[in-house]
Write a protein that holds these residues in place. Sequence first.
Motif, PDB file in Angstrom:
ATOM      1  N   ALA A 167      33.001  34.506  51.319  1.00  0.00           N
ATOM      2  CA  ALA A 167      33.773  33.262  51.250  1.00  0.00           C
ATOM      3  C   ALA A 167      34.445  33.074  49.896  1.00  0.00           C
ATOM      4  CB  ALA A 167      32.875  32.062  51.560  1.00  0.00           C
ATOM      5  N   HIS A 168      34.155  33.954  48.934  1.00  0.00           N
ATOM      6  CA  HIS A 168      34.856  33.966  47.647  1.00  0.00           C
ATOM      7  C   HIS A 168      36.012  34.945  47.757  1.00  0.00           C
ATOM      8  CE1 HIS A 168      31.522  32.486  44.690  1.00  0.00           C
ATOM      9  NE2 HIS A 168      32.111  31.508  45.320  1.00  0.00           N
ATOM     10  N   LEU A 169      37.188  34.415  48.029  1.00  0.00           N
ATOM     11  CA  LEU A 169      38.376  35.258  48.117  1.00  0.00           C
ATOM     12  C   LEU A 169      39.244  35.044  46.888  1.00  0.00           C
ATOM     13  CD1 LEU A 169      38.188  33.982  51.465  1.00  0.00           C
ATOM     14  CD2 LEU A 169      39.255  36.208  51.498  1.00  0.00           C
ATOM     15  N   GLY A 170      40.155  35.969  46.669  1.00  0.00           N
ATOM     16  CA  GLY A 170      41.183  35.834  45.659  1.00  0.00           C
ATOM     17  C   GLY A 170      42.524  35.907  46.350  1.00  0.00           C
ATOM     18  N   VAL A 171      43.474  35.073  45.944  1.00  0.00           N
ATOM     19  CA  VAL A 171      44.802  35.043  46.556  1.00  0.00           C
ATOM     20  C   VAL A 171      45.846  35.180  45.465  1.00  0.00           C
ATOM     21  CG1 VAL A 171      46.436  33.659  47.892  1.00  0.00           C
ATOM     22  CG2 VAL A 171      44.022  33.598  48.467  1.00  0.00           C
ATOM     23  N   GLY A 172      46.842  36.013  45.718  1.00  0.00           N
ATOM     24  CA  GLY A 172      47.940  36.189  44.775  1.00  0.00           C
ATOM     25  C   GLY A 172      49.271  36.210  45.496  1.00  0.00           C
TER      26      GLY A 172
END
Length: 179
Positions: free
Chosen positions: A97-102
Amino acid sequence: MAAVLLLLLLPLVSAQTYRWGPCPTPKVQPSFNLQQYLGRWYEIEKLPASFERGKCIEANYAVRRDGTIRVLNSQFYKDKVRTAEGTAVVIDPREAAHLGVGFSYFTPYSPYWVLTTDYTSVSVVYSCTDVLRLFHIEFAWILGRSRFLPPDTVRFAKEVLINEGIDLYKMKPTDQTGC
């Protein structure tokens, strides 16, 4: 020095929510299932975000061949549908549930933490970035699988954020009418 830095960054954070001190560390959805999360989500409410000024805001998540997640955001702004395509990645498979978005190859991934979701109707998402541990810029979204959620569901989502110490004073509903 810190005051000068703050003055330089003020125009960037004026349309955001920022607070003194480091980011909080809220609990995220246990046993998060990315496959169930994929698909279209509509923005119901949010903390201010300079990159979201329109109405009919939605996000669509899909897995790419390389295993990353395609993020396609859209909104109706100044009489046009505007889209932004980005990439999401799972930062740590042990806490999916810890995502990174760029949205640019030139910037690091921003946190995208799914605090809770039932996958079929509501999701609560939080993002926070520290600036030298002096202050932090935060975002929070209540998302729905439909453009409108029952008031009780929105109250539940806000309680999740409040219970994690996130101030919702600036949270505003997103206009999803006439889409």
